[in-house]
Design an enzyme around this catalytic site. Structure first.
Site, PDB file in Angstrom:
ATOM      1  CE  LYS A 137      36.940 -43.026  56.174  1.00  0.00           C
ATOM      2  NZ  LYS A 137      37.326 -43.115  55.454  1.00  0.00           N
ATOM      3  CG  HIS A 190      33.929 -52.245  55.659  1.00  0.00           C
ATOM      4  ND1 HIS A 190      35.041 -51.861  55.988  1.00  0.00           N
ATOM      5  CD2 HIS A 190      33.229 -50.954  54.601  1.00  0.00           C
ATOM      6  CE1 HIS A 190      35.510 -50.846  55.059  1.00  0.00           C
ATOM      7  NE2 HIS A 190      34.989 -50.634  54.526  1.00  0.00           N
ATOM      8  CB  SER A 237      38.323 -41.840  61.095  1.00  0.00           C
ATOM      9  OG  SER A 237      38.233 -42.244  59.240  1.00  0.00           O
TER      10      SER A 237
HETATM   11  P1  A3P Z   1      41.477 -40.807  59.495  1.00  0.00           P
HETATM   12  O1  A3P Z   1      39.956 -39.796  58.732  1.00  0.00           O
HETATM   13  O2  A3P Z   1      41.562 -41.030  60.820  1.00  0.00           O
HETATM   14  O3  A3P Z   1      42.763 -40.042  58.741  1.00  0.00           O
HETATM   15  P2  A3P Z   1      39.562 -46.258  55.383  1.00  0.00           P
HETATM   16  O4  A3P Z   1      41.009 -47.116  54.367  1.00  0.00           O
HETATM   17  O5  A3P Z   1      38.973 -48.250  56.576  1.00  0.00           O
HETATM   18  O6  A3P Z   1      38.520 -46.480  54.686  1.00  0.00           O
HETATM   19  O7  A3P Z   1      40.413 -45.882  56.432  1.00  0.00           O
HETATM   20  C1  A3P Z   1      40.207 -44.868  56.631  1.00  0.00           C
HETATM   21  C2  A3P Z   1      41.052 -43.765  57.409  1.00  0.00           C
HETATM   22  O8  A3P Z   1      42.856 -44.719  56.960  1.00  0.00           O
HETATM   23  C3  A3P Z   1      41.438 -42.922  57.432  1.00  0.00           C
HETATM   24  O9  A3P Z   1      41.831 -41.853  58.487  1.00  0.00           O
HETATM   25  C4  A3P Z   1      42.691 -42.668  56.423  1.00  0.00           C
HETATM   26  O10 A3P Z   1      43.707 -41.097  56.794  1.00  0.00           O
HETATM   27  C5  A3P Z   1      43.888 -43.848  56.979  1.00  0.00           C
HETATM   28  N1  A3P Z   1      44.332 -43.941  56.772  1.00  0.00           N
HETATM   29  C6  A3P Z   1      44.658 -44.282  55.021  1.00  0.00           C
HETATM   30  N2  A3P Z   1      45.945 -44.384  55.126  1.00  0.00           N
HETATM   31  C7  A3P Z   1      46.669 -44.623  55.892  1.00  0.00           C
HETATM   32  C8  A3P Z   1      47.673 -45.060  56.030  1.00  0.00           C
HETATM   33  N3  A3P Z   1      49.135 -44.857  54.924  1.00  0.00           N
HETATM   34  N4  A3P Z   1      48.426 -44.608  56.761  1.00  0.00           N
HETATM   35  C9  A3P Z   1      47.889 -44.129  58.142  1.00  0.00           C
HETATM   36  N5  A3P Z   1      46.671 -44.024  57.468  1.00  0.00           N
HETATM   37  C10 A3P Z   1      46.069 -44.230  57.048  1.00  0.00           C
END
Ligand code: A3P
Length: 296
Positions: A48, A109, A139
């Site tokens: 996340k 990860h 998140s």
């Molecule tokens: P939130 O839950 O705070 O919205 P991962 O890809 O490591 O699983 O992380 C997911 C997190 O990154 C989520 O955060 C998601 O919304 C955010 N995320 C994904 N794409 C994004 C983007 N283009 N810009 C900003 N945040 C992004």
């Protein structure tokens, strides 16, 4: 993964001191023996921290900002998740990698000490993205509510303590971010921060471009900034995980592309929780000076 196994919240099993999803622990030997090609690129994050965002940016950079090419398949197929062994249709990382020819981009990860040693022996490039602890925790909490392969998050207050004690999947956030930080120079790891990317994506995408020895015009970088923006990715079925069926990811509970902001933690932590967290944070992070920001 054995056909017929029901989808359920897998327990975490200790692998060399790190709690990992039981299916990963079961296949740990083959995962740790995976040997990449020197041309392979590793994208590593604590869950996340902005993995999918980094994956999209790298894919766009490698394809000169071609949006259609980058919609050729879902993120998890374009960029296999090394250690994942979960129910179909989430493809097993090792199976996918067997079918792909280098140079490949690979997601993990795993904390640095568990990354298969072949990555270091072959001097693979590694991009590490880190996100401030409080937003990362928020998140992860919402993700664990909707991802039915992860342990139940339980109540919010208890979840904060699990995070602080490193009891969530892939272990301690603190050890994770510190492990890569301490080795970044020695092992030529590009260390990027979610908050910096959010503040100035043009600048950070350029850093990634230089690290990958790519040369993309400023106009294309501008296009990549747009194509990798939160709203565009949220609406992109090849980037928003909508292809994962509801019994695995129930996006009606919480969307994978949830908020994508810096500072959403203020809407979750009480003042007392925040103070308690900060005190423990100062102690766990006292040996490093990673310039995390909790707001921008
Ligand atoms: P939130 O839950 O705070 O919205 P991962 O890809 O490591 O699983 O992380 C997911 C997190 O990154 C989520 O955060 C998601 O919304 C955010 N995320 C994904 N794409 C994004 C983007 N283009 N810009 C900003 N945040 C992004």
């Amino acid at each position: 993964w054995r056909a017929g196994d029901a989808i359920h919240r897998f327990p975490l099993i200790d692998v060399q001191g790190v709690p990992l999803m039981s299916t990963i622990a079961e296949y740990w030997k083959s995962i740790s023996e995976f040997c990449p090609d020197p041309s392979d690129l590793l994208i590593s994050t604590y869950p996340k921290a902005g993995t999918t965002w980094t994956q999209e940016i790298v894919d766009l950079l490698q394809h000169n900002g071609d949006a259609e090419v980058c919609k050729r398949a879902p993120t998890a197929v374009r960029i296999p998740f090394l250690e994942i062994c979960a129910p179909p249709p989430i493809p097993s990382g090792l199976d996918l990698l067997k079918q792909m020819k280098p140079p490949r981009v690979i997601k993990t990860h795993l904390p640095i000490q568990l990354v298969p040693k072949g990555f270091w022996e072959n001097k693979c490039k590694v991009i590490y993205m880190a996100r401030n602890a409080k937003d990362n925790l928020v998140s992860y909490f919402h993700f664990d509510r909707m991802n039915f392969t992860q342990p139940e998050p339980g109540p919010w207050d208890g979840y904060i303590h699990k995070f602080m004690k490193g009891q969530l999947g892939w272990g301690s956030w603190y050890d994770h971010v510190k492990g890569y930080w301490k080795e970044r120079k020695e092992r030529n790891i590009l260390y990027i921060l979610y908050e910096d990317m959010k503040e100035n994506p043009f600048r950070e995408i350029k850093r990634i471009m230089h690290y990958l020895d790519l040369s993309v015009s400023e106009e294309i970088i501008e296009r990549i900034v747009q194509l990798s923006s939160f709203q565009v990715m949220k609406d992109n079925p090849m980037a928003n995980y909508s292809y994962i069926p509801k019994p695995v990811f129930d996006q009606s509970i919480s969307a994978f592309m949830r908020k994508g902001e810096v500072g959403d933690w203020v809407n979750h932590f009480t003042l007392a929780q925040s103070q308690m967290f900060d005190e423990d944070y100062a102690n766990q992070m006292k040996d490093v000076d990673i310039p995390f920001r909790f707001s921008i």
